[in-house]
Design a protein around this motif. Structure first.
Motif, PDB file in Angstrom:
ATOM      1  N   HIS A  28       0.608 -23.995  57.392  1.00  0.00           N
ATOM      2  CA  HIS A  28       0.986 -23.046  56.751  1.00  0.00           C
ATOM      3  C   HIS A  28       1.929 -22.187  57.580  1.00  0.00           C
ATOM      4  CE1 HIS A  28      -0.348 -24.143  52.794  1.00  0.00           C
ATOM      5  NE2 HIS A  28      -1.601 -24.374  53.296  1.00  0.00           N
ATOM      6  N   HIS A  45       7.641 -24.554  50.661  1.00  0.00           N
ATOM      7  CA  HIS A  45       7.283 -25.668  50.113  1.00  0.00           C
ATOM      8  C   HIS A  45       7.623 -25.823  48.393  1.00  0.00           C
ATOM      9  CE1 HIS A  45       3.365 -27.873  48.848  1.00  0.00           C
ATOM     10  NE2 HIS A  45       4.347 -28.691  48.706  1.00  0.00           N
ATOM     11  N   ALA A  54       6.041 -25.598  41.463  1.00  0.00           N
ATOM     12  CA  ALA A  54       5.938 -23.925  42.071  1.00  0.00           C
ATOM     13  C   ALA A  54       6.673 -24.313  43.368  1.00  0.00           C
ATOM     14  CB  ALA A  54       4.350 -23.889  42.193  1.00  0.00           C
ATOM     15  N   HIS A  65       6.551 -22.188  47.220  1.00  0.00           N
ATOM     16  CA  HIS A  65       5.488 -21.401  47.837  1.00  0.00           C
ATOM     17  C   HIS A  65       6.576 -21.245  49.138  1.00  0.00           C
ATOM     18  CE1 HIS A  65       2.158 -22.583  45.428  1.00  0.00           C
ATOM     19  NE2 HIS A  65       2.568 -23.902  45.662  1.00  0.00           N
ATOM     20  N   ARG A  66       6.615 -19.626  49.462  1.00  0.00           N
ATOM     21  CA  ARG A  66       7.258 -19.344  50.670  1.00  0.00           C
ATOM     22  C   ARG A  66       6.319 -18.448  51.485  1.00  0.00           C
ATOM     23  NH1 ARG A  66      10.082 -18.177  45.860  1.00  0.00           N
ATOM     24  NH2 ARG A  66      12.085 -19.177  45.791  1.00  0.00           N
ATOM     25  N   LYS A  71       5.150 -15.746  54.006  1.00  0.00           N
ATOM     26  CA  LYS A  71       4.878 -14.435  53.893  1.00  0.00           C
ATOM     27  C   LYS A  71       6.126 -13.586  54.531  1.00  0.00           C
ATOM     28  CE  LYS A  71       1.789 -10.483  53.563  1.00  0.00           C
ATOM     29  NZ  LYS A  71       0.351  -9.950  53.617  1.00  0.00           N
TER      30      LYS A  71
END
Length: 678
Positions: free
Chosen positions: A42, A48, A102, A104-105, A107
């Motif tokens: 991650h 993602h 979805a 997801h980036r 942070k």
């Protein structure tokens, strides 16, 4: 014995107990390793996409698409126009939200996105617009200036001096004394000059605004650079600079591009949108093209094998469903119903199918230009350009933006006046001109009317069939030119050019607005074109396939180099200069060009002779096989006279074949000798 057995069991128990603790400890180690790997994964994943879908009304653009972009990756995002590349880019940036799935980036992820159409803020200069990428440093600099003013007015308090020291240290640590230099380096690399830095950004052309936006984006150094057709408004020098920059930058890069040469030099992975999903390939564009061909061929064989099996099975069912083997037929029918069908392999799909009709043959001498000179606003674009084109020549014109490439092309085509010199066309030479601005199109006409303007007497059915090969079918031929996209207008302009059947083509950036499929189709058509081609292009892949000589313009000077673009680059590297040195006099330039022409004609002669030899060898070997068959017949073998005649004839043919193979080898050795470049 009992006592000994007890101790053995006791010892075994301790061994098992110890083994249990070892396994338990190993489990915790594996569990910890899993969490470390999960955390690292991650940490490295920037974005993602998880089964993302996007619709426009009832139209599916992207369906259940999954993708991960990792730190430092170099990815080329490709696909035909209209498949959703820009939509995917806007999903990544957050400008669009997925209808399903979805995203997801990581942070704190920073994404720098260069759209095809760029804008600038009003009231700022070129340099100021670029420096807006450093807002935090600019704010820090303003604080530093304020403290310096207070100190200059007499404030020497300990707190003020401490504040100044802190600000200065922080400003220096963040690169405050270098950011203006970085901004200028990016601007100069992308083709701006020192005198451009103080120009108002609003007065720039569309292409210059795009380059300004690119410079501002690069100096921001985001975690993920997402560039949509970044080379559209760059000349070759700026494109090469950008290639070097992208190779050295630390962030991940995703490039949406139809520039195959650019992709070859910048990416290590290709993501292709195919059937509304992504297919991934390792390597650059050339590696992708080879692997794609292998995959398609393998899928095609698998598909054909299954189709053949299905046909055989269905035929068995038809013949036996009502006969003695009805149970077998019913069983096979159920088997077919459960069979997982192999999809027809994804090929290039519906694409432009170009074929340049054979032009009327003109004379061998096509065009001669002597001492052509042109100035604009007191600046000499080029001086004493001397050029001779013969039938079959293919010359590419290259050079930085603004040096007069299109101007020279228009002068040679008779579309612009020259200041000095002479341009003469040969006997029965018909000219076709492709304008990158598509100025020859009547925006009020329909597609069908534009085609009819070239050949008014042809029937509509002929035009409909012809325009279908350019992807205009059904009612699409009644669309107004003004409502079409840039790529669609380019296809109309190419269709008109082909309908006119010229034998001398002047092409000004013919691959602009075309996707990779259409560019490849155009290259195939031009490769088989029997006439003469003079083209201005920044598409190095296109120049490598089409050009046999390169004419280079640079700030009033010019030069000629034999071969394609890569040959020109090699010659430039050998000379160790930005371009091959232009000879001092017109006579020298003309002599060197004629030398290149002789080299080209010799190569063409070898190619024609290769074809003739190959055809002759095939014919003679067929004759030898026939003689062998006749000599093996019993009645001939018994006739010594007949057998001797056939044997001598066979030896004569074999000797001729051997001599042809020797000539083939000689021509091949000549062809491998390095051609002398100008």
């Amino acid at each position: 014995a009992i006592f000994c057995t007890f101790y053995i069991l006791h010892f075994t128990f301790y061994i098992l107990h110890f083994t249990f603790y070892i396994l338990h400890f190993t489990f915790y180690i594996l569990h910890f390793t899993f969490y470390i790997l999960h955390f690292t994964f991650h940490l490295m994943t920037l974005i993602h996409l998880d089964n993302v879908s996007r619709f426009y009304g009832a139209n599916e653009v992207l369906v259940d698409l999954s993708w991960q972009v990792e730190e430092g990756e170099r990815i080329g995002l490709i696909g035909p126009n209209g498949v959703g590349k820009t939509t995917l880019a806007r999903l990544i940036t957050g400008d669009l939200e997925p209808d399903r799935g979805a995203i997801h980036r990581k942070k704190g992820l920073t994404v720098g996105y260069l759209a095809q159409e760029a804008g600038v803020e009003p009231g700022v200069t070129v340099l100021e617009a670029t420096l807006t990428a450093f807002q935090d440093l600019l704010a820090l600099h303003e604080d530093l200036v304020q403290v310096e003013r207070r100190m200059a007015s007499g404030d020497h308090a300990e707190a003020t001096l401490a504040r100044y020291g802190q600000l200065r240290e922080l400003y220096e640590k963040r690169g405050g004394y270098a950011f203006e230099h970085e901004a200028k380096a990016a601007l100069f690399g992308l083709g701006f000059r020192e005198e451009d830095l103080d120009r108002p950004a609003q007065v720039l052309s569309g292409g210059q605004k795009s380059r300004l936006s690119l410079a501002r984006l690069l100096v921001r150094k985001p975690d993920l650079l997402l560039l949509d057709e970044p080379t559209n408004h760059l000349d070759l020098q700026a494109t090469e600079w950008l290639e070097g920059y992208l190779s050295a930058c630390a962030g991940a890069v995703v490039l949406i591009s139809h520039d195959r040469y650019f992709l070859d030099r910048t990416v290590t992975q290709i993501a292709e949108i195919e059937r509304r999903k992504l297919v991934f390939y390792t390597g650059n564009y050339t590696a992708y093209a080879a692997e794609k061909q292998r995959r398609v061929e393998g899928e095609q064989k698998l598909y054909e094998a299954q189709q053949e099996f299905i046909e055989r099975t269905e035929e068995f069912i038809r013949r036996n469903i009502a006969g003695q083997k009805t149970k077998q037929a019913q069983s096979r029918r159920k088997m077919l119903e459960k069979l997982e069908r192999v999809d027809r392999p994804a090929t290039e799909g519906k694409g432009v199918r170009l074929r340049l009709a054979g032009p009327d043959r003109g004379g061998d001498h096509v065009l001669s230009a002597e001492g052509v000179t042109k100035s604009y606003d007191g600046r000499t674009l080029f001086r004493d350009v001397t050029l001779t084109l013969r039938r079959g020549d293919r010359v590419g014109i290259v050079g930085p933006n603004g040096v007069g490439k299109t101007t020279l092309l228009k002068i040679l085509a008779g579309r612009l006046p020259k200041d000095r010199g002479e341009v003469l066309l040969g006997h029965r030479i018909s000219v076709g001109y492709y304008d990158q601005e598509r100025a020859g199109l009547n925006l009020g006409n329909t597609v069908l009317e534009e085609a009819r303007s070239v050949k008014p007497l042809e029937k509509d059915e002929v035009f409909r069939t012809f325009l279908g090969s350019f992807l205009f079918s059904g009612d699409e031929v009644h669309q107004k030119i003004g409502t079409l996209s840039g790529g669609e207008q380019s296809r109309v302009a190419l269709a008109k050019l082909i309908l006119a059947r010229p034998n001398l083509l002047f092409l000004d950036e013919p691959t602009n607005h075309l996707d990779i499929r259409s560019r490849t189709a155009l290259e195939e058509a031009l490769s088989n074109f029997e006439g003469t081609i003079l083209t201005v292009s920044h598409d190095r892949y296109f120049l490598n396939r089409i050009a046999r000589a390169i004419l280079y313009l640079d700030e009033g000077s010019w030069g000629l180099c034999g071969g394609n673009y890569d040959d020109y680059v090699e010659a430039r590297g050998r000379r160790g200069t930005e371009s091959p040195d232009a000879p001092a006099s017109r006579a020298e330039r003309k002599a060197l060009y004629e030398q290149t022409r002789r080299t080209d004609r010799e190569r063409e002669r070898r190619e024609r002779r290769f074809a003739q030899i190959e055809e002759k060898i095939v014919s003679l070997e067929d004759q030898i096989l026939e003689l062998d068959g006749e000599m093996s017949r019993p009645e001939v073998a018994a006739d010594w006279g007949r057998l001797g005649d056939l044997s001598r004839k066979r030896e004569e043919l074999k000797g001729t074949v051997d001599r042809l193979y020797e000539e083939w080898a000689t021509l091949e050795r000549e062809g491998k000798q390095p051609a002398e470049s100008i």
